[in-house]
Design a protein around this motif. Structure first.
Motif, short mmCIF file in Angstrom:
data_model
loop_
_atom_site.label_atom_id
_atom_site.label_comp_id
_atom_site.label_asym_id
_atom_site.label_seq_id
_atom_site.Cartn_x
_atom_site.Cartn_y
_atom_site.Cartn_z
N GLY A 353 0.79 -1.22 0.00
CA GLY A 353 0.00 0.00 0.00
C GLY A 353 0.82 1.27 0.00
N TRP A 354 2.13 1.17 0.16
CA TRP A 354 3.01 2.34 0.26
C TRP A 354 4.24 2.16 -0.61
N GLY A 355 4.74 3.26 -1.17
CA GLY A 355 6.05 3.27 -1.79
C GLY A 355 7.11 3.40 -0.72
N LEU A 356 8.32 2.88 -0.99
CA LEU A 356 9.39 2.86 0.00
C LEU A 356 10.69 3.39 -0.61
N LEU A 357 11.50 4.02 0.24
CA LEU A 357 12.84 4.44 -0.17
C LEU A 357 13.73 4.51 1.07
N GLU A 358 15.04 4.61 0.83
CA GLU A 358 16.01 4.80 1.90
C GLU A 358 16.97 5.90 1.49
N CYS A 359 17.38 6.71 2.48
CA CYS A 359 18.37 7.75 2.21
C CYS A 359 19.22 7.95 3.46
N GLN A 360 19.97 9.04 3.50
CA GLN A 360 20.86 9.26 4.63
C GLN A 360 20.10 9.44 5.94
N TYR A 361 18.80 9.66 5.87
CA TYR A 361 17.99 9.83 7.08
C TYR A 361 17.21 8.57 7.43
N GLY A 362 17.55 7.48 6.77
CA GLY A 362 16.91 6.21 7.06
C GLY A 362 15.78 5.87 6.11
N LYS A 363 14.94 4.97 6.54
CA LYS A 363 13.85 4.48 5.70
C LYS A 363 12.67 5.44 5.72
N ALA A 364 11.98 5.50 4.58
CA ALA A 364 10.79 6.34 4.47
C ALA A 364 9.73 5.61 3.66
N GLU A 383 12.75 6.56 11.13
CA GLU A 383 13.72 6.77 12.20
C GLU A 383 13.69 8.19 12.75
N LYS A 384 13.38 9.15 11.91
CA LYS A 384 13.36 10.55 12.34
C LYS A 384 12.04 10.97 12.99
N GLY A 385 10.99 10.20 12.76
CA GLY A 385 9.69 10.57 13.30
C GLY A 385 9.11 11.80 12.64
N ILE A 386 9.51 12.05 11.40
CA ILE A 386 9.07 13.23 10.66
C ILE A 386 8.18 12.84 9.49
N SER A 387 7.05 13.51 9.37
CA SER A 387 6.12 13.29 8.26
C SER A 387 5.69 14.63 7.69
N ILE A 388 5.44 14.65 6.40
CA ILE A 388 4.89 15.81 5.72
C ILE A 388 3.65 15.35 4.94
N ILE A 389 2.55 16.08 5.09
CA ILE A 389 1.33 15.80 4.33
C ILE A 389 0.94 17.08 3.60
N ILE A 390 0.79 16.98 2.28
CA ILE A 390 0.37 18.12 1.47
C ILE A 390 -0.87 17.70 0.69
N MET A 391 -1.91 18.53 0.75
CA MET A 391 -3.13 18.26 -0.01
C MET A 391 -3.54 19.55 -0.71
N ALA A 392 -3.58 19.53 -2.03
CA ALA A 392 -3.90 20.73 -2.81
C ALA A 392 -5.16 20.50 -3.64
N ASN A 393 -6.01 21.52 -3.71
CA ASN A 393 -7.20 21.44 -4.57
C ASN A 393 -6.98 22.29 -5.82
N SER A 394 -5.82 22.09 -6.42
CA SER A 394 -5.41 22.84 -7.60
C SER A 394 -4.67 21.92 -8.56
N GLU A 395 -4.96 22.05 -9.84
CA GLU A 395 -4.29 21.23 -10.85
C GLU A 395 -2.78 21.47 -10.86
N ASN A 396 -2.35 22.62 -10.39
CA ASN A 396 -0.92 22.94 -10.35
C ASN A 396 -0.24 22.49 -9.06
#
Length: 429
Positions: A353-364, A383-396
């Motif tokens: 259900g989710w895409g996954l990646l790893e970088c210098q800040y660990g798994k995301a 590992e960082k306990g950081i999340s960002i959620i963006i929701m836009a009601n614009s085609e751009n």
């Protein structure tokens, strides 16, 4: 057992053709409601601005005022009419705010309780729901789905085109959640074409042996939904309300429209040509794309996932473990034999259900949502306990994702090229 791109505008068109959601707000708010941004509060009223600094991935901080300035700047330059933003630090929401319009022609403003279209955020929620059902032994991820059904898959009207290709017998829930079924994203477009035209016949077929490679598939989610609803004798919205939404007090979220949502605080989508996207109220859930929610509600869901609540540690680990490595040049079709190593450094893959990646800040883990003028993005650094959620009601909306994320969080290692996000200030041929 683990298993070893259509352009964004086509994905949006396909969703518009296959999904219908909710109506827009038709009432004009009082002058007191017309604030340029509203901070978190489940009733959607404004309050004084947030002032607490937000932690970035590298340990530095950014002020709420700087976030506000950045959002205002990129929205203005890219022509984004409305945007919701939530940020988690230490797995808890520390910043949540709405900017701009829920309905620009009516001059009404977004707030954190405004209902917006979640698009493919639906798939992340459904993946979590399925993991809970696996724990309860309702379904096994590696049992072929046809064994749960009352009749062969090809005898269901929606999947009847598969009657001459018995590879449907191989498809499991794991394959559906990891986009390896071989089914198309949306049946109305040939996924082998670079810029396929709409096909009114909508013939559905299997494009490769299930389980052998990644190709994003909304149709795979529909197949898993069919099996789960037949097993439980409940629809996806009923299950989600019982297992996720009500326990988390997500009172303005559903896979269908609920009258309790009301009509007073619902956003519309803003198209580049000036058109307004009014979604009608859905009565039938679609596991891969009918979610309606608010930024306040969806932040509760992401908090729950980041805090590893609701499902066992074993289920959490399995959900966010690579099921298939991704070597496709783009996230969406065309489905071709062409591959790339461009994203090997970040171990780009798909979980359940989710895409996954790893970088210098660990798994995301991450998920996007794209449906016409509704553009959403969420990424979570475990590992960082950081999340960002963006929701836009614009085609751009997608045009500001990269700049906004890199300002708020830092170098996220997000595979922007693979996801097809082109910043507003980058010229294309």
């Amino acid at each position: 057992m683990k298993i070893s791109s259509i352009p964004a505008f086509l994905c949006a068109l396909a969703l518009a053709l296959s999904l219908t959601s909710f109506t827009s707000d038709k009432r004009t708010k009082s002058k007191a409601d017309k604030v340029k941004s509203a901070t978190d509060n489940d009733r959607g009223k404004s309050r004084s601005g947030q002032t607490k600094d937000v932690m970035k991935l590298d340990g530095s901080t950014i002020s709420a005022a700087e976030i506000d300035r950045t959002v205002a700047m990129v929205m203005d330059k890219a022509g984004v009419q409305g945007l919701d933003l939530a940020i988690l630090n230490n797995n808890k929401t520390v910043f949540i705010k709405s900017y701009g319009f829920k309905n620009k022609p009516q001059n009404t403003m977004l707030d954190t309780a405004t209902i917006v279209y979640g698009a493919s955020f639906s798939k992340a929620v459904f993946g979590y729901l399925v993991m809970k059902l696996v724990e309860e032994k309702v379904i096994d991820l590696d049992t072929p789905l046809h064994k749960y059904l009352k009749k062969p898959i090809s005898e269901y009207k929606y999947f009847s085109d598969l009657k001459n290709d018995e590879r449907w017998k191989m498809i499991t829930g794991r394959m559906c959640l990891s986009h390896t079924t071989g089914l198309p994203n949306v049946r109305w477009f040939d996924p082998t074409g670079q810029s396929p035209a709409f096909d009114s016949l909508g013939v559905i077929k299997t494009y490769f042996t299930p389980g052998t490679k990644y190709a994003y598939s909304g149709e795979g989610f529909k197949l898993l939904q069919l099996a789960i609803e037949e097993i439980t004798q409940k629809n996806t919205d009923q299950l989600a309300q019982e297992i996720i939404f009500r326990p988390l007090n997500m009172t303005r979220t559903g896979y269908i429209w609920h009258e309790s949502f009301g009509d007073d605080n619902v956003a519309v989508g803003h198209m580049n040509d000036g058109g307004i996207d009014f979604k009608r109220k859905r009565t039938v859930p679609v596991s891969g794309g009918s979610l309606v929610t608010t930024i306040a509600d969806y932040a509760k869901f992401i908090e729950n996932v980041m805090q590893q609540k609701g499902i066992s540690g074993k289920s959490y680990e399995e959900m966010l473990s690579p099921q298939i490595a991704i070597h496709s040049k783009t996230q969406f079709p065309p489905i071709t034999e062409e591959t790339t190593t461009e994203n090997d450094a970040i171990h780009l893959s798909y979980g359940l259900g989710w895409g996954l990646l790893e970088c210098q800040y660990g798994k995301a883990f991450f998920k996007e949502g794209n449906g016409g003028p509704w553009r959403n993005y969420n990424i979570n650094f475990i590992e960082k306990g950081i999340s960002i959620i963006i929701m836009a009601n614009s085609e751009n909306g997608e045009q500001i994702f990269q700049g906004l994320l890199e300002t708020i969080a830092g170098d996220t290692c997000v595979p922007w090229k693979w996801q097809g996000y082109v910043p507003y200030d980058v010229k294309t041929k």
